[in-house]
Design a protein around this motif. Sequence first.
Motif, PDB file in Angstrom:
ATOM      1  N   MET A   1     -21.704  -4.416   3.708  1.00  0.00           N
ATOM      2  CA  MET A   1     -21.880  -5.759   3.185  1.00  0.00           C
ATOM      3  C   MET A   1     -22.102  -6.709   4.346  1.00  0.00           C
TER       4      MET A   1
ATOM      5  N   VAL B   1      -0.922  -9.908  -2.531  1.00  0.00           N
ATOM      6  CA  VAL B   1      -1.898 -10.843  -1.961  1.00  0.00           C
ATOM      7  C   VAL B   1      -1.853 -12.163  -2.731  1.00  0.00           C
TER       8      VAL B   1
ATOM      9  N   MET C   1     -15.150 -11.779   0.163  1.00  0.00           N
ATOM     10  CA  MET C   1     -14.178 -10.857  -0.435  1.00  0.00           C
ATOM     11  C   MET C   1     -12.751 -11.217  -0.056  1.00  0.00           C
TER      12      MET C   1
ATOM     13  N   VAL D   1       0.833  -1.196   0.000  1.00  0.00           N
ATOM     14  CA  VAL D   1       0.000   0.000   0.000  1.00  0.00           C
ATOM     15  C   VAL D   1       0.870   1.250   0.000  1.00  0.00           C
TER      16      VAL D   1
ATOM     17  N   PRO E   1      -0.527  -3.969  -4.492  1.00  0.00           N
ATOM     18  CA  PRO E   1      -1.058  -4.780  -3.398  1.00  0.00           C
ATOM     19  C   PRO E   1      -1.713  -6.079  -3.866  1.00  0.00           C
ATOM     20  N   ASP E   2      -2.416  -6.052  -5.001  1.00  0.00           N
ATOM     21  CA  ASP E   2      -3.099  -7.296  -5.387  1.00  0.00           C
ATOM     22  C   ASP E   2      -2.114  -8.373  -5.814  1.00  0.00           C
TER      23      ASP E   2
ATOM     24  N   PHE F   1     -15.878  -4.124   5.383  1.00  0.00           N
ATOM     25  CA  PHE F   1     -16.780  -3.475   4.427  1.00  0.00           C
ATOM     26  C   PHE F   1     -18.123  -3.304   5.136  1.00  0.00           C
TER      27      PHE F   1
ATOM     28  N   GLY G   1      -6.582  -7.820  -1.901  1.00  0.00           N
ATOM     29  CA  GLY G   1      -6.095  -8.220  -3.219  1.00  0.00           C
ATOM     30  C   GLY G   1      -7.048  -7.864  -4.338  1.00  0.00           C
ATOM     31  N   ILE G   2      -8.034  -7.009  -4.059  1.00  0.00           N
ATOM     32  CA  ILE G   2      -8.890  -6.538  -5.137  1.00  0.00           C
ATOM     33  C   ILE G   2      -8.106  -5.487  -5.918  1.00  0.00           C
ATOM     34  N   PRO G   3      -7.924  -5.674  -7.219  1.00  0.00           N
ATOM     35  CA  PRO G   3      -7.160  -4.686  -7.989  1.00  0.00           C
ATOM     36  C   PRO G   3      -7.994  -3.417  -8.171  1.00  0.00           C
TER      37      PRO G   3
ATOM     38  N   LYS H   1     -19.132 -11.814  -8.199  1.00  0.00           N
ATOM     39  CA  LYS H   1     -17.890 -11.531  -7.491  1.00  0.00           C
ATOM     40  C   LYS H   1     -17.353 -10.141  -7.851  1.00  0.00           C
ATOM     41  N   LEU H   2     -17.378  -9.838  -9.150  1.00  0.00           N
ATOM     42  CA  LEU H   2     -16.872  -8.537  -9.587  1.00  0.00           C
ATOM     43  C   LEU H   2     -17.750  -7.411  -9.044  1.00  0.00           C
TER      44      LEU H   2
ATOM     45  N   LEU I   1     -19.565  -7.468  -6.322  1.00  0.00           N
ATOM     46  CA  LEU I   1     -19.288  -7.320  -4.888  1.00  0.00           C
ATOM     47  C   LEU I   1     -17.956  -6.612  -4.673  1.00  0.00           C
ATOM     48  N   ALA I   2     -16.977  -6.943  -5.518  1.00  0.00           N
ATOM     49  CA  ALA I   2     -15.677  -6.292  -5.376  1.00  0.00           C
ATOM     50  C   ALA I   2     -15.798  -4.797  -5.637  1.00  0.00           C
TER      51      ALA I   2
ATOM     52  N   GLN J   1     -18.477  -3.009  -5.036  1.00  0.00           N
ATOM     53  CA  GLN J   1     -19.067  -2.464  -3.807  1.00  0.00           C
ATOM     54  C   GLN J   1     -18.014  -2.332  -2.713  1.00  0.00           C
ATOM     55  N   ALA J   2     -17.217  -3.382  -2.576  1.00  0.00           N
ATOM     56  CA  ALA J   2     -16.195  -3.388  -1.529  1.00  0.00           C
ATOM     57  C   ALA J   2     -15.230  -2.229  -1.732  1.00  0.00           C
TER      58      ALA J   2
ATOM     59  N   ALA K   1     -10.084  -2.953   0.521  1.00  0.00           N
ATOM     60  CA  ALA K   1     -10.170  -3.655  -0.755  1.00  0.00           C
ATOM     61  C   ALA K   1      -8.769  -3.953  -1.281  1.00  0.00           C
ATOM     62  N   TYR K   2      -7.878  -2.974  -1.137  1.00  0.00           N
ATOM     63  CA  TYR K   2      -6.480  -3.209  -1.518  1.00  0.00           C
ATOM     64  C   TYR K   2      -5.911  -4.377  -0.729  1.00  0.00           C
TER      65      TYR K   2
ATOM     66  N   LYS L   1      -7.577  -0.310  -8.898  1.00  0.00           N
ATOM     67  CA  LYS L   1      -7.496   0.560 -10.067  1.00  0.00           C
ATOM     68  C   LYS L   1      -8.187  -0.067 -11.270  1.00  0.00           C
ATOM     69  N   ARG L   2      -7.992  -1.397 -11.432  1.00  0.00           N
ATOM     70  CA  ARG L   2      -8.653  -2.038 -12.558  1.00  0.00           C
ATOM     71  C   ARG L   2     -10.164  -2.005 -12.371  1.00  0.00           C
ATOM     72  N   VAL L   3     -10.604  -2.202 -11.118  1.00  0.00           N
ATOM     73  CA  VAL L   3     -12.036  -2.136 -10.831  1.00  0.00           C
ATOM     74  C   VAL L   3     -12.579  -0.756 -11.210  1.00  0.00           C
TER      75      VAL L   3
ATOM     76  N   TYR M   1     -10.971 -13.198  -2.620  1.00  0.00           N
ATOM     77  CA  TYR M   1     -11.094 -12.615  -3.962  1.00  0.00           C
ATOM     78  C   TYR M   1     -10.079 -13.175  -4.950  1.00  0.00           C
ATOM     79  N   VAL M   2      -8.848 -13.416  -4.479  1.00  0.00           N
ATOM     80  CA  VAL M   2      -7.808 -13.847  -5.418  1.00  0.00           C
ATOM     81  C   VAL M   2      -7.857 -15.353  -5.686  1.00  0.00           C
TER      82      VAL M   2
END
Lengths: 258, 291
Positions: free
Chosen positions: A96, A79, A104, A55, A75-76, A93, B183-185, B164-165, B167-168, B170-171, B179-180, B187-189, A107-108
């Motif tokens: 949620m 992870v 979540m 981060v 960061p992703d 979150f 591991g949710i990307p 999943k996308l 929800l991501a 929203q997250a 979210a970072y 910037k791509r989101v 996610y990965v």
Amino acid sequence: MAQKPVLDVKNLESYYGPIMAIRGVSLEVRKGQLVTVLGANGAGKTTLLKSISGVMVPQKGTIKVYGEDLTGAEPDVIVRKGLVHVPEGREIFPLMTVEENIAMGAYVRTNKTEIAQDREMVFSYFPILAERRNQQAGTLSGGQQQMLAIGRGLMAKPELMLLDEPSLGLSPLLVEEIFTIISRLNKEQGVTMMLVEQNARVALSVADYGYVMEIGRIVMADTSANLAASEDIQEFYLGVKEETQRDQRRWKKRKTWR
Amino acid sequence: MDVLQLVISGLANGCVYGLIALGFVMIYKATEAVNFAQGDFMMFGAFITIWLTNTDFVGLPFWLSVILAILIMGVFGYLMERIIIRRMFGQSQIAVVILTIAIGFILRFLAGAIWGHDPLSLESPFAGKEVRFGGLVLGADEVAIILVTLLLTGSLFVFFAKTKLGLAMQAASQNQLAAYYMGIPVKRVHGLIWGLSGMVSAIAGILFAAKGAIDPSAGLLGIKAFAAAVIGGFGSLPGVLIGGLIIGLTEPFASRYIAAGYSQIAPYTILLLVLVFRPAGLFAQMQKKKV
């Protein structure tokens, strides 16, 4: 030792603008270990974790995971390499549900059966989360939110879990409960952990190895048994004090550390 | 019957506002930025469709060009984030607002330069057709607009709640830092959200152009859509759609029953009333950014 350490940090330096928050930190975490980093407010513990989890981007030094250099990665990516950061102050979150929060965490990952198994594993360690699975996470109590944050982190099936101040703002009873679970996760599930704490007593009681940080530097490193026995730690972090001249001695001892 | 006719045409207009407003809200929810070029995205999507469909230009089959236009606007939105907006990461919201206003201007003049400033209308299979429903005679275009909007809002709702996308996304909007950490990307989101909102605005543009003529300044009705988003509470998707419908319904009745000079301000009067009495909007997610 033959196997490369899970995490190998060398000479890390991080800045907030012009302020140097980490001044050359080196440390190592090996598989299966529970390593703690102790330190007071502002010692740079959280910055250290943020730099490791990507981060924040460190200015100098290297961060290696199983020997692979991940310094400054997104960061992703980190992870995906198996490092998950459970942040301080239970950053969940809020709108949620508990179950969506946990989802979540994975996610990965893509294997649905494994994810479902791990969710059951998380629920078995934190039964209260199973009970509240359809509740909005923001309406949970502080302790439950901390449990959720840890459970969500576990869902990434981490090689190394970075735990930032899980005791923050919790009652002593809850701290006890959460640290018991942390220790069980380490022993029963083999989760390697790096635990950053101000609460030295409880951190040393579960950890194998410990580092002490002050003003951005590591000033001591030893097994937790040795640390717990050391005079300095007893005095400054565990609050064991001898009656005489505490204030004067504090200055002197601290100075020798820098 | 007269009143019903007004209601239907108001609903159809309101759906277009609602769809543009959905674009506003999706981007705002996920990235904390407001895209004031949303109306111009809509206009641009409409012109691309007209360009692909009309026999004066490329002359592709209607449905093919609709799909193409939606895809083009999706890519356009994605690239907009990727190339321009991402560079503003960490800057103040005002900077992003001004930037998107500027993008709106550019799009407006670009459309004018390419397709001219005269109104064009889309050669759609609905134009001029009628649907008889009981004793009612409804324009096929209006019925299509209402159906498409309901379908789209429904599927977006499911997308955000179940996939999943979604929800991501929203997250990432509820707690970007966490979210970072998961591991949710992020910037791509953000890029995907801009793409999605480009697609929604293309659909809004197609519906708008199928209903009547469109010229490059049509994007300015994004302001009404913004009002709709605020009335709806800038948070919930169905709420925003209802905000759009309220604005849409107000207009025909106001122009019918209120003196000409005053009727145009009716939607904004409602906006003002909502802001005074329910500042968070009619369907706000009250606890949104507290934690």
